[in-house]
Design a protein around this motif. Structure first.
Motif, PDB file in Angstrom:
ATOM      1  N   GLY A  13       0.826  -1.221   0.000  1.00  0.00           N
ATOM      2  CA  GLY A  13       0.000   0.000   0.000  1.00  0.00           C
ATOM      3  C   GLY A  13       0.852   1.260   0.000  1.00  0.00           C
ATOM      4  O   GLY A  13       2.022   1.233   0.392  1.00  0.00           O
ATOM      5  N   TRP A  14       0.236   2.361  -0.416  1.00  0.00           N
ATOM      6  CA  TRP A  14       0.963   3.632  -0.577  1.00  0.00           C
ATOM      7  C   TRP A  14       0.433   4.698   0.384  1.00  0.00           C
ATOM      8  O   TRP A  14      -0.773   4.808   0.595  1.00  0.00           O
ATOM      9  N   LEU A  15       1.375   5.515   0.880  1.00  0.00           N
ATOM     10  CA  LEU A  15       1.031   6.751   1.587  1.00  0.00           C
ATOM     11  C   LEU A  15       1.462   7.909   0.691  1.00  0.00           C
ATOM     12  O   LEU A  15       2.648   8.008   0.322  1.00  0.00           O
ATOM     13  N   LEU A  16       0.506   8.763   0.315  1.00  0.00           N
ATOM     14  CA  LEU A  16       0.778   9.883  -0.608  1.00  0.00           C
ATOM     15  C   LEU A  16       0.397  11.191   0.072  1.00  0.00           C
ATOM     16  O   LEU A  16      -0.728  11.336   0.569  1.00  0.00           O
ATOM     17  N   LEU A  17       1.315  12.149   0.076  1.00  0.00           N
ATOM     18  CA  LEU A  17       1.123  13.388   0.833  1.00  0.00           C
ATOM     19  C   LEU A  17       1.405  14.627  -0.010  1.00  0.00           C
ATOM     20  O   LEU A  17       2.425  14.683  -0.716  1.00  0.00           O
ATOM     21  N   GLU A  18       0.527  15.628   0.126  1.00  0.00           N
ATOM     22  CA  GLU A  18       0.862  16.942  -0.417  1.00  0.00           C
ATOM     23  C   GLU A  18       1.605  17.714   0.682  1.00  0.00           C
ATOM     24  O   GLU A  18       1.387  17.481   1.880  1.00  0.00           O
ATOM     25  N   HIS A  19       2.492  18.621   0.282  1.00  0.00           N
ATOM     26  CA  HIS A  19       3.252  19.411   1.266  1.00  0.00           C
ATOM     27  C   HIS A  19       3.666  20.728   0.642  1.00  0.00           C
ATOM     28  O   HIS A  19       3.413  20.988  -0.543  1.00  0.00           O
ATOM     29  N   GLY A  20       4.360  21.539   1.432  1.00  0.00           N
ATOM     30  CA  GLY A  20       4.798  22.858   0.970  1.00  0.00           C
ATOM     31  C   GLY A  20       5.919  22.762  -0.057  1.00  0.00           C
ATOM     32  O   GLY A  20       6.591  21.730  -0.174  1.00  0.00           O
ATOM     33  N   TRP A  21       6.155  23.876  -0.772  1.00  0.00           N
ATOM     34  CA  TRP A  21       7.110  23.903  -1.885  1.00  0.00           C
ATOM     35  C   TRP A  21       8.534  23.560  -1.451  1.00  0.00           C
ATOM     36  O   TRP A  21       9.308  23.040  -2.241  1.00  0.00           O
ATOM     37  N   ASP A  22       8.859  23.773  -0.157  1.00  0.00           N
ATOM     38  CA  ASP A  22      10.238  23.544   0.303  1.00  0.00           C
ATOM     39  C   ASP A  22      10.314  22.382   1.299  1.00  0.00           C
ATOM     40  O   ASP A  22      11.296  22.261   2.026  1.00  0.00           O
ATOM     41  N   GLN A  23       9.282  21.514   1.339  1.00  0.00           N
ATOM     42  CA  GLN A  23       9.244  20.457   2.365  1.00  0.00           C
ATOM     43  C   GLN A  23       9.509  19.050   1.818  1.00  0.00           C
ATOM     44  O   GLN A  23       9.505  18.085   2.574  1.00  0.00           O
ATOM     45  N   ALA A  24       9.742  18.917   0.492  1.00  0.00           N
ATOM     46  CA  ALA A  24       9.825  17.576  -0.101  1.00  0.00           C
ATOM     47  C   ALA A  24      10.957  16.751   0.523  1.00  0.00           C
ATOM     48  O   ALA A  24      10.761  15.583   0.876  1.00  0.00           O
ATOM     49  N   ALA A  25      12.138  17.350   0.670  1.00  0.00           N
ATOM     50  CA  ALA A  25      13.283  16.579   1.196  1.00  0.00           C
ATOM     51  C   ALA A  25      12.988  16.132   2.627  1.00  0.00           C
ATOM     52  O   ALA A  25      13.259  14.971   2.996  1.00  0.00           O
ATOM     53  N   ALA A  26      12.434  17.021   3.447  1.00  0.00           N
ATOM     54  CA  ALA A  26      12.120  16.669   4.841  1.00  0.00           C
ATOM     55  C   ALA A  26      11.080  15.552   4.881  1.00  0.00           C
ATOM     56  O   ALA A  26      11.180  14.616   5.689  1.00  0.00           O
ATOM     57  N   VAL A  27      10.081  15.622   4.021  1.00  0.00           N
ATOM     58  CA  VAL A  27       9.026  14.590   4.012  1.00  0.00           C
ATOM     59  C   VAL A  27       9.592  13.243   3.542  1.00  0.00           C
ATOM     60  O   VAL A  27       9.293  12.195   4.118  1.00  0.00           O
ATOM     61  N   MET A  57       6.323  16.420  -9.157  1.00  0.00           N
ATOM     62  CA  MET A  57       6.300  17.868  -9.374  1.00  0.00           C
ATOM     63  C   MET A  57       4.954  18.345  -9.893  1.00  0.00           C
ATOM     64  O   MET A  57       4.291  17.640 -10.658  1.00  0.00           O
ATOM     65  N   ASP A  58       4.581  19.574  -9.518  1.00  0.00           N
ATOM     66  CA  ASP A  58       3.374  20.171 -10.093  1.00  0.00           C
ATOM     67  C   ASP A  58       3.727  20.846 -11.425  1.00  0.00           C
ATOM     68  O   ASP A  58       4.870  20.767 -11.890  1.00  0.00           O
ATOM     69  N   LEU A  59       2.750  21.494 -12.040  1.00  0.00           N
ATOM     70  CA  LEU A  59       2.966  22.075 -13.372  1.00  0.00           C
ATOM     71  C   LEU A  59       4.016  23.189 -13.345  1.00  0.00           C
ATOM     72  O   LEU A  59       4.642  23.488 -14.360  1.00  0.00           O
ATOM     73  N   ALA A  60       4.237  23.778 -12.169  1.00  0.00           N
ATOM     74  CA  ALA A  60       5.247  24.834 -12.054  1.00  0.00           C
ATOM     75  C   ALA A  60       6.639  24.257 -11.803  1.00  0.00           C
ATOM     76  O   ALA A  60       7.597  25.011 -11.629  1.00  0.00           O
ATOM     77  N   GLY A  61       6.754  22.914 -11.791  1.00  0.00           N
ATOM     78  CA  GLY A  61       8.057  22.289 -11.580  1.00  0.00           C
ATOM     79  C   GLY A  61       8.459  22.223 -10.114  1.00  0.00           C
ATOM     80  O   GLY A  61       9.626  22.001  -9.789  1.00  0.00           O
ATOM     81  N   ILE A  62       7.495  22.417  -9.211  1.00  0.00           N
ATOM     82  CA  ILE A  62       7.775  22.362  -7.767  1.00  0.00           C
ATOM     83  C   ILE A  62       7.412  20.982  -7.230  1.00  0.00           C
ATOM     84  O   ILE A  62       6.335  20.455  -7.563  1.00  0.00           O
ATOM     85  N   GLU A  63       8.299  20.410  -6.394  1.00  0.00           N
ATOM     86  CA  GLU A  63       7.990  19.114  -5.769  1.00  0.00           C
ATOM     87  C   GLU A  63       6.838  19.331  -4.793  1.00  0.00           C
ATOM     88  O   GLU A  63       7.012  19.899  -3.721  1.00  0.00           O
ATOM     89  N   ARG A  64       5.649  18.905  -5.175  1.00  0.00           N
ATOM     90  CA  ARG A  64       4.401  19.263  -4.476  1.00  0.00           C
ATOM     91  C   ARG A  64       3.874  18.123  -3.618  1.00  0.00           C
ATOM     92  O   ARG A  64       3.178  18.338  -2.636  1.00  0.00           O
ATOM     93  N   CYS A  65       4.193  16.849  -4.018  1.00  0.00           N
ATOM     94  CA  CYS A  65       3.696  15.672  -3.294  1.00  0.00           C
ATOM     95  C   CYS A  65       4.849  14.686  -3.122  1.00  0.00           C
ATOM     96  O   CYS A  65       5.706  14.580  -4.002  1.00  0.00           O
ATOM     97  N   SER A  66       4.799  13.960  -1.997  1.00  0.00           N
ATOM     98  CA  SER A  66       5.779  12.889  -1.798  1.00  0.00           C
ATOM     99  C   SER A  66       5.053  11.668  -1.248  1.00  0.00           C
ATOM    100  O   SER A  66       4.005  11.812  -0.591  1.00  0.00           O
ATOM    101  N   GLY A  67       5.607  10.499  -1.525  1.00  0.00           N
ATOM    102  CA  GLY A  67       4.950   9.291  -1.054  1.00  0.00           C
ATOM    103  C   GLY A  67       5.907   8.128  -0.959  1.00  0.00           C
ATOM    104  O   GLY A  67       7.062   8.199  -1.402  1.00  0.00           O
ATOM    105  N   GLY A  68       5.422   7.067  -0.330  1.00  0.00           N
ATOM    106  CA  GLY A  68       6.210   5.856  -0.202  1.00  0.00           C
ATOM    107  C   GLY A  68       5.294   4.654  -0.063  1.00  0.00           C
ATOM    108  O   GLY A  68       4.093   4.799   0.196  1.00  0.00           O
ATOM    109  N   GLN A  69       5.888   3.452  -0.234  1.00  0.00           N
ATOM    110  CA  GLN A  69       5.110   2.213  -0.272  1.00  0.00           C
ATOM    111  C   GLN A  69       5.537   1.295   0.871  1.00  0.00           C
ATOM    112  O   GLN A  69       6.719   1.210   1.191  1.00  0.00           O
ATOM    113  N   LYS A  70       4.548   0.599   1.456  1.00  0.00           N
ATOM    114  CA  LYS A  70       4.880  -0.383   2.489  1.00  0.00           C
ATOM    115  C   LYS A  70       5.267  -1.690   1.812  1.00  0.00           C
ATOM    116  O   LYS A  70       4.519  -2.178   0.960  1.00  0.00           O
ATOM    117  N   LYS A  71       6.392  -2.217   2.171  1.00  0.00           N
ATOM    118  CA  LYS A  71       6.877  -3.469   1.550  1.00  0.00           C
ATOM    119  C   LYS A  71       6.031  -4.652   1.997  1.00  0.00           C
ATOM    120  O   LYS A  71       5.616  -4.726   3.138  1.00  0.00           O
TER     121      LYS A  71
END
Ligand code: SAM
Length: 273
Positions: free
Chosen positions: A229-243, A259-273
């Motif tokens: 399963g996946w956890l998918l999160l939206e976050h702030g423009w400068d929070q991708a690395a921390a997330v 990335m969103d249409l402006a080229g900003i890392e807008r969402c991050s996610g990961g999968q449970k093995k």
């Protein structure tokens, strides 16, 4: 003043043309998408009463009230939602999160369990349910008033999403194939909050660094994910690395950002093995 001059006047006050036209259509009781009608009638004169009422809508917008609150509606992923100040005005950027969640359950004939954390107007959960009619879609929010509006939207659209009042995953049982969330992620002293005073602070602000709720959700999520399963999160423009770091820390794999249409890392996610 004719209708074309009304729109031009709003633009000289600093409003984008699309907003000026939307507010004028709303004032005239026309469908909000009917900009062709405005163009076809642009030499028609507005009455004094219409002008006064349009001017008051413009002043509300210039005072940073979202257009969605003024007109009471917003399109999200093709759905026409009722919106008011109980909930965040859903942003077009959040459609990226919906598209990613749909890509994680590509088979429309399957029946995955999906959960939207912090549903607000219900935008994400309702879009997922509409796109995956066989899915069992759940949505939580801490705010009873937000849930009231989300339930209203679900009923109006005929979409059978299950709603639960919960502090993130606290009142949720079972495991899910996709957990998706656009949580509050603005730092409490961020200067941008000055132009967001109409929206619920509970929907926006998340501790001193904006990561308080993302940390909580990421800590709680693995116990509620099926294997794969996946956890998918939206976050702030400068929070991708921390997330991404937080996602790695709880043992999720395939950690990545979109990335969103402006080229900003807008969402991050990961999968449970
Ligand atoms: C940024 S808004 C997102 C609303 C909607 N999902 C959207 O994308 O338009 C965040 C939502 O999270 C809710 N929220 C804040 N803290 C919460 C918590 N501890 N548990 C559950 N929901 C929470 C807020 O009430 C708000 O509706």
């Amino acid at each position: 003043m004719n209708l074309a001059q009304c729109v031009a006047h709003a633009q000289t006050l600093g409003l984008p043309r699309l907003e000026a036209q939307t507010l004028l259509l709303h004032q005239m009781g026309r469908p909000l998408h009917d900009r062709a009608w405005l163009l076809a009638h642009d030499t028609e004169a507005a009455s004094v009463a219409q002008l006064a009422s349009y001017e008051s809508l413009l002043q509300r917008r210039l005072n940073h009230e979202p257009v969605a609150y003024i007109v009471g509606r917003k399109e999200f992923f093709g759905l026409n939602l009722q919106i008011d100040d109980r909930v965040l005005d859903p942003r077009a950027d959040t459609e990226l999160l919906v598209s990613w969640a749909l890509a994680c359950c590509p088979d429309p004939a399957s029946a995955p369990r999906l959960l939207d954390l912090g549903t607000g107007s219900g935008a994400i959960a309702l879009a997922l349910q509409q796109q995956r009619p066989k899915a069992e879609v759940w949505a939580v929010d801490a705010s009873d008033s937000a849930l009231g509006l989300a339930q209203h939207n679900a009923l109006a659209l005929g979409l059978p999403v299950h709603f639960v009042q919960s502090h993130w995953l606290q009142n949720v049982s079972g495991q899910f194939h996709v957990l998706v969330s656009n949580p509050p992620y603005i730092a409490q002293h961020d200067p941008h909050l000055a132009t967001l005073q109409h929206e619920p602070q509970q929907a926006l602000v998340s501790g001193p660094d904006g990561l308080k709720d993302l940390r909580e959700i990421i800590a709680q999520a693995p116990g509620h994910l099926h294997d794969g399963g996946w956890l998918l999160l939206e976050h702030g423009w400068d929070q991708a690395a921390a997330v991404r770091t937080l996602l790695h820390e709880v043992g999720l794999t395939c950690v990545q950002s979109k990335m969103d249409l402006a080229g900003i890392e807008r969402c991050s996610g990961g999968q449970k093995k």
